[in-house]
Design an enzyme around this catalytic site. Structure first.
Site, mmCIF file in Angstrom:
data_model
loop_
_atom_site.group_PDB
_atom_site.id
_atom_site.type_symbol
_atom_site.label_atom_id
_atom_site.label_comp_id
_atom_site.label_asym_id
_atom_site.label_seq_id
_atom_site.Cartn_x
_atom_site.Cartn_y
_atom_site.Cartn_z
ATOM 1 N N GLY A 1 6.635 3.818 4.472
ATOM 2 C CA GLY A 1 7.029 4.876 5.297
ATOM 3 C C GLY A 1 8.136 4.753 5.599
ATOM 4 O O GLY A 1 9.293 4.216 5.097
ATOM 5 N N LYS B 1 1.697 -3.192 8.883
ATOM 6 C CA LYS B 1 2.791 -2.309 8.791
ATOM 7 C C LYS B 1 4.010 -3.331 9.388
ATOM 8 O O LYS B 1 4.127 -3.500 10.430
ATOM 9 C CB LYS B 1 2.617 -1.181 9.709
ATOM 10 C CG LYS B 1 3.915 -0.283 9.910
ATOM 11 C CD LYS B 1 3.529 0.964 10.663
ATOM 12 C CE LYS B 1 4.825 1.836 10.897
ATOM 13 N NZ LYS B 1 4.443 3.080 11.812
ATOM 14 N N PHE C 1 9.886 3.934 8.311
ATOM 15 C CA PHE C 1 10.068 2.705 9.193
ATOM 16 C C PHE C 1 9.946 1.392 8.462
ATOM 17 O O PHE C 1 9.752 0.252 9.062
ATOM 18 C CB PHE C 1 9.295 2.796 10.543
ATOM 19 C CG PHE C 1 9.824 3.695 11.308
ATOM 20 C CD1 PHE C 1 9.217 4.234 12.283
ATOM 21 C CD2 PHE C 1 11.484 4.155 11.356
ATOM 22 C CE1 PHE C 1 9.744 5.252 13.223
ATOM 23 C CE2 PHE C 1 11.948 5.086 12.456
ATOM 24 C CZ PHE C 1 11.099 5.658 13.175
ATOM 25 N N GLY C 2 9.293 1.400 7.232
ATOM 26 C CA GLY C 2 9.213 0.200 6.631
ATOM 27 C C GLY C 2 7.575 0.350 5.781
ATOM 28 O O GLY C 2 6.848 1.055 5.908
ATOM 29 N N LEU D 1 0.862 -1.207 -0.032
ATOM 30 C CA LEU D 1 -0.104 -0.003 0.038
ATOM 31 C C LEU D 1 0.943 1.282 0.043
ATOM 32 O O LEU D 1 0.376 2.280 -0.246
ATOM 33 C CB LEU D 1 -0.981 -0.036 1.413
ATOM 34 C CG LEU D 1 -1.826 -0.920 1.137
ATOM 35 C CD1 LEU D 1 -2.687 -1.212 2.652
ATOM 36 C CD2 LEU D 1 -2.945 -0.927 0.121
ATOM 37 N N GLY D 2 2.110 0.968 0.513
ATOM 38 C CA GLY D 2 2.811 2.480 0.581
ATOM 39 C C GLY D 2 4.184 2.097 1.331
ATOM 40 O O GLY D 2 4.317 0.803 2.003
ATOM 41 N N ASP E 1 4.071 13.970 14.372
ATOM 42 C CA ASP E 1 4.426 13.868 12.860
ATOM 43 C C ASP E 1 3.240 13.762 12.351
ATOM 44 O O ASP E 1 2.732 13.004 11.525
ATOM 45 C CB ASP E 1 5.093 12.415 12.799
ATOM 46 C CG ASP E 1 5.892 12.304 11.427
ATOM 47 O OD1 ASP E 1 6.005 13.264 10.846
ATOM 48 O OD2 ASP E 1 5.961 11.236 10.928
#
Length: 850
Positions: free
Chosen positions: A541, A560, A543-544, A538-539, A657
C-alpha cells in the site's frame, strides 16, 4: 335547441360511463363494493389522498401481480401491506371485489379466489374502504360495524394506529412478517412482535428462534436500546390490559415528515422517514447496529462488547464451556461457573463456608427472561440473596426489581445507557478479584515510581548536554511509560471488564481507548510472519507492505507494517486504530490489535484469503469467478458497509479512500471495506468539513474534495459510484479507450448513456440477457452517484433502496465530473491542482488544498 340538449345529455352519459370504467380519470374513490370492484391496473385512493390501493409488481423484471397498499403522491413507492403475498397473480387480469358471501376477495382471470378476508359469517351487504391511516376496512353495511381490517393482518410494516399484540394465555400474536426478499413479498423467515413473558419486550424471530430483542420495557422506553432516544423519531407505547393482552404501537409527533417501521427480508428492524419536500425514503433508525445485537451472540453467561476483540468474553467467575469453539470464534456454547455457589453447597449438605456475594456489571443490556417485582432496591437484593435459585438481580429506578433464575443470556455491554446488573458469585471469586486488584495496583504504583524516577534522572542528565535529542528521548520514554501502564491493565484479570470506558490517553474523543484493543509485541509479529519474509507479502500500500502471518494460537492474520518513509505518522496510525477498533459490521474488515515499538508501527487485521477486489476484477482469468450475482452482492455489501459508516455506527465516518484495492474479499467473496488511515470522524450534527490536506486516489475523488478540500458523505458516494462502474465494466477508472483516448471510464459511460448504447459498457463476462435489466439499473445508480454536484448525488440509504428496487423510478442522471482523462497536476480543466495524487494501485497520497 333540442338537439343541443340531447348532445349535452349524451356527453354526460359518456362521461359517467367512462368514469365507471376508469376510476383514476375521475375524482378518486376509496371504496370497493360488489358492483364497483377494481381491475388491474386500477386503484383506489383514501379520502385524504394519503394512501393508495391497487395492483403492483415488486420489481421491473417480475411478471407477478399483487394487491397492495402504498403511500400516495410519493416518488419512491413504499408498499406497506400486501393481500395475496403468498399467492401472486401471473398476469394483469386480476380483480379485487366483494364476493357473494360478503368477503373481500382477489380473483384471477378464471374468477378463482386467490385471496380472501375469510370472515366466517356470511354477509348480505358489505363494502371495503381504504382509510387515510392506511387501514383497509371491511364493513357490514347493514349496521356499519367493522368485521375485518388489514391492520389486524399486517405484512412487514407497522403504521401509525396499528398495533402489534400478544396474549399471554392464548399465545395469539399480531406481528409483522418480513418479505422473502426485496423483490418477493411472500412470507419470509423473520417476524417482529411482542414477547410478554414476565416483562414486555420487542422481539425479532428467525422462524421460531429469537433473533433480536429490545430489553425490558420500563414504562417509557426499552432499556436494551441505548440509541433509541437519539435516532428514533416515533413515540412507542406498550399497554398491558391486565387481562393477558399486551399491545405495542407508536405515534408520529412530527408533521414535517412521514414515517413507519418495517422488518426487512434479512431480519433488520428499521424506521423509514420521508421528509417534506423530498422524494425518497431514508432509513433513519435500525435496531441491529452491530454483531452484538444478535440474540445470544456470546451464549449463556457470556457478554458481548463491540469495542473489544474478540467481542465475546465470559462474565467474571465463568469460563468458556467449549474452549475449542471459543478459540474458533464460535461463542454460542457460552460459559460455566468456575466455583460452585455456597448456597448450593448448603442445600446439598456440603461444607459450610463464607456466603456468596454479588458482582456489579455497569451499563449492560439486561439478560432475557427477567421476572418483575415491584420492590425497593434493598428488598430486591435481600430477596435474591435469600433465594439460592436467584442468580442475578437488577433494580431500575421508577420501574422496580428484576430477578433471574435461568441462564443469563443476551448480555451486551454499553458505553452508556442500559442498566446495572448484579450477578451472584462464590465468595472465593469475589475475594480473588479484590486481592488480585490490590497486587496489580501496588505493582503499577511501584512501576510508575521507578519509571518516573528514570525519566527525571534521564532528563536532568541529558539536558546538561544541551542537545535537541534529550527532549525526544524523554518523550519516547514517556510514551513507553503510558504503554507500560496500559499493558499492565490490559493483562490483569483483576481489572473489571465492565469498568467505565474512560480514555486513558486524554479527553480527546479521537484518541484510542487502549484498554479496548489488544497490544502485540514486535517480536511476536516477526515470528508470525517469518521475520516479514517476502514470501508472506500480500501486497503493497501507499503506507507500507501487508504480510500474512500465523499466531502461536494458529490464527491467520494480516499485518500492515507502516513504512518509516510512507508519510503516515503517529496521527494517521492512531486515527486508523481509533476508527476501525470501534466499528463492527460484516462488510468492514476487523482490526485485531496493534503494535508500537520504537519506530515500528503495525496494525493486525483479520486475514481474508482472497485479498482485494482488484486482484479478481482486473485479472483476465480470476474475473470469470465473479458472475453477475456475485458482483451485485459485492456492490450491495459495499453499499451496506458505507451506510453503516455514514449513518448506523456510533461514529459518523467518512472513508475518503474508497477504491477496489481497499475492498477485501473473504472466503465466500463477500466484500469488506478496509484501510481507514484517512477516515474522518464527524460530530453528531456535522454534515461536511474542509481540509487543506487532500488525500485519496486519482479517479475516485469527488470534484469538490479534490479541488476545494470539502468532503462529506457525498464524496464517499462519488467513490462508490466509480467502484460500481468498475465492477460492472470490469475496467479500471484510468483505462484509456482505444477509440476515445481522451475519455475516462466515467466519460465513456456518460457518452454511451447519451447515445443509448450503454450495453457496450457491460463486461462480456457478465453480459447475460437474463440480468440485462438489473445491470442497466445498477449502471443508472452508478451514474447518479458520480454527478458533478454533491447535492445531486443520493445518500447511501437511497442508493441501497435504488439497488434493491424499493425505489422503482430513478431520476435522470446529470453529467458526471472528470469525464475526460486529466493529467496528474490538472484534474479539472478550470482549476489546476498543485501537488500529486496516488496512482490507481497506490494507497494514499497528499496534496495541499488552497
Amino acid at each position: 335547441m333540442v338537439r343541443t340538449s340531447l348532445m349535452t345529455l349524451l356527453l354526460i352519459l359518456v362521461l359517467i360511463f367512462y368514469c365507471s370504467c376508469n376510476i383514476e380519470f375521475c375524482t378518486a374513490i376509496d371504496t370497493i363494493t360488489s358492483t364497483q370492484p377494481i381491475n388491474d391496473p386500477e386503484t383506489i385512493v383514501s379520502n385524504g389522498a394519503t394512501f393508495k390501493l391497487g395492483f403492483f409488481s415488486p420489481s421491473v423484471n417480475s411478471t407477478n401481480r399483487y394487491v397492495g397498499i402504498w403511500y400516495n403522491h410519493i416518488y419512491a413507492k413504499a408498499v406497506v401491506w400486501v393481500a395475496n403475498r403468498d399467492n401472486p397473480l401471473n398476469d394483469s387480469s386480476g380483480a379485487m371485489t366483494i364476493s357473494k358471501d360478503g368477503n373481500l376477495v382477489v380473483l384471477d382471470e378464471q374468477k378463482q379466489i386467490v385471496w380472501s378476508s375469510d370472515v366466517p359469517d356470511s354477509l348480505v351487504n358489505s363494502s371495503a374502504q381504504l382509510s387515510d391511516s392506511g387501514n383497509l376496512v371491511l364493513r357490514d353495511d347493514s349496521n356499519g360495524s367493522i368485521i375485518w381490517e388489514s391492520f389486524e393482518h399486517p405484512s412487514d410494516s407497522l403504521l401509525q394506529g396499528m398495533k402489534i399484540s400478544t396474549n399471554k394465555f392464548t399465545d395469539k400474536k399480531t406481528k409483522l412478517t418480513s418479505w422473502k426478499s426485496p423483490s418477493d413479498p411472500s412470507t419470509g423467515r423473520f417476524s417482529f412482535g411482542i414477547n410478554p413473558l414476565n416483562i414486555p419486550e420487542l422481539y425479532v424471530w428467525n422462524g421460531s428462534r429469537p433473533y433480536w430483542r429490545s430489553g425490558p420495557w420500563n414504562g417509557l422506553f426499552f432499556i436494551g436500546i441505548p440509541h433509541i432516544n437519539v435516532e428514533y423519531y416515533a413515540k412507542f407505547e406498550v399497554v398491558d390490559d391486565k387481562e393477558g393482552t399486551v399491545d405495542g404501537s407508536y405515534t408520529n409527533p412530527y408533521e414535517s415528515f412521514l414515517l413507519y417501521l418495517a422488518i426487512t427480508s434479512d431480519g433488520t428492524l428499521i424506521q423509514k422517514i420521508q421528509e417534506e419536500g423530498k422524494e425518497t425514503w431514508e432509513i433513519s433508525w435500525l435496531a441491529q447496529h452491530s454483531e452484538c445485537d444478535a440474540y445470544g451472540k456470546c451464549g449463556p453467561f457470556g457478554s458481548c462488547n463491540v469495542q473489544r476483540s474478540p467481542i465475546c468474553t465470559c462474565l467474571q467467575g465463568f469460563d468458556p464451556k467449549d474452549m475449542e469453539g471459543w478459540s474458533r470464534g464460535n461463542w454460542t456454547s457460552g460459559c460455566v461457573r468456575r466455583r460452585q455457589l455456597q448456597c448450593e453447597r448448603n442445600n446439598s449438605g456440603g461444607e459450610k463456608g463464607k456466603e456468596d456475594g454479588f458482582l456489579k456489571l455497569k451499563t449492560v443490556k439486561l439478560p432475557a427472561f427477567a421476572e418483575w417485582l415491584f420492590d425497593s432496591e434493598d428488598k430486591c437484593k435481600n430477596q435474591c440473596f435469600n433465594n439460592c435459585s436467584c442468580i442475578a438481580y437488577a433494580y431500575y429506578s421508577g420501574f422496580g426489581c428484576m430477578q433471574w433464575s435461568e441462564d443469563l443470556i443476551d448480555i451486551q455491554e454499553f458505553s452508556n445507557g442500559g442498566a446495572d446488573l448484579y450477578i451472584r458469585l462464590a465468595y472465593s471469586e469475589l475475594e480473588k478479584k479484590k486481592s488480585t486488584k490490590l497486587v496489580i495496583t501496588i505493582a503499577v504504583l511501584i512501576g510508575s515510581l521507578v519509571i518516573g524516577i528514570c525519566i527525571y534522572l534521564s532528563w536532568r542528565l541529558m539536558a546538561r548536554l544541551r542537545g535537541t535529542w534529550p527532549l525526544k528521548f524523554a518523550q519516547e520514554i514517556s510514551t513507553y511509560y503510558c504503554y507500560y501502564i496500559d499493558y499492565l491493565l490490559l493483562n490483569s484479570e483483576s481489572v473489571d471488564p465492565h469498568r467505565s470506558n474512560e480514555n486513558m490517553l486524554g479527553d480527546n474523543p479521537n484518541q484510542i481507548k487502549l484498554e479496548d484493543l489488544p497490544l502485540f509485541s514486535f517480536e511476536e509479529l516477526a515470528i508470525a510472519t517469518d521475520n516479514f519474509d517476502v514470501a508472506n507479502k500480500l501486497g503493497q500500500g501507499g503506507f507500507g507492505p501487508v504480510y500474512k502471518g500465523k499466531l502461536s494460537s494458529g490464527q491467520d492474520i494480516a499485518v500492515k507494517r507502516l513504512s518509516r518513509f510512507s508519510g503516515q505518522g503517529l496521527e494517521e496510525f492512531m486515527n486508523e486504530v481509533v476508527v476501525i477498533s470501534q466499528l463492527q459490521h460484516r462488510n468492514l474488515v476487523r482490526l485485531l490489535g496493534c503494535c508500537v515499538e520504537g519506530e515500528e508501527k503495525l496494525l493486525i487485521y483479520e486475514y481474508l484469503p482472497h485479498k482485494s477486489l482488484d486482484a479478481f476484477l482486473f485479472d483476465p482469468i480470476k474475473k470469470n469467478f465473479l458472475d453477475w450475482r456475485k458482483r451485485s452482492s459485492i456492490i450491495e455489501g459495499i453499499a451496506r458497509g458505507l451506510l453503516y459508516l455514514h449513518r448506523d455506527s456510533r461514529l459518523k465516518i467518512i472513508h475518503r479512500d474508497l477504491k477496489t484495492s481497499n475492498i477485501l474479499l473473504d472466503e465466500n467473496l463477500n466484500p469488506k471495506i478496509s484501510d481507514f488511515d484517512m477516515a474522518k470522524i464527524f460530530g453528531g450534527n456535522q454534515d461536511q468539513a474542509n481540509t487543506r490536506r487532500v488525500v485519496g486516489t486519482y479517479g475516485y475523488m469527488a470534484p469538490e474534495y479534490a479541488i476545494k478540500g470539502r468532503f462529506s458523505e457525498k464524496s464517499d458516494v462519488f467513490s462508490f459510484g466509480v467502484l460500481l462502474l468498475e465492477i460492472v465494466s470490469g475496467q479500471k477508472i484510468t483505462r484509456f479507450y482505444h477509440d476515445e483516448e481522451s475519455l475516462s471510464l466515467l466519460g465513456f459511460a456518460w457518452k454511451l448513456w447519451n447515445e443509448d448504447t450503454i450495453l457496450r459498457l457491460i463486461d462480456p463476462a457478465i453480459c447475460d440477457p437474463c440480468f440485462q435489466v438489473e445491470i442497466l439499473r445498477y449502471i443508472h445508480v452508478g451514474l447518479l452517484c458520480i454527478q458533478d454536484f454533491a447535492t445531486d448525488r443520493p445518500p447511501m440509504s437511497t442508493v441501497l433502496s435504488m439497488l434493491s428496487n424499493e425505489i422503482a423510478k430513478l431520476p435522470t442522471p446529470k453529467q458526471p465530473a472528470f469525464t475526460e482523462i486529466q493529467g496528474v497536476s490538472n484534474i479539472h480543466s478550470s482549476q489546476p491542482s498543485q501537488g500529486r495524487y496516488s496512482g490507481n494501485d497506490a494507497s494514499v497520497s497528499t496534496i495541499e488544498g488552497r
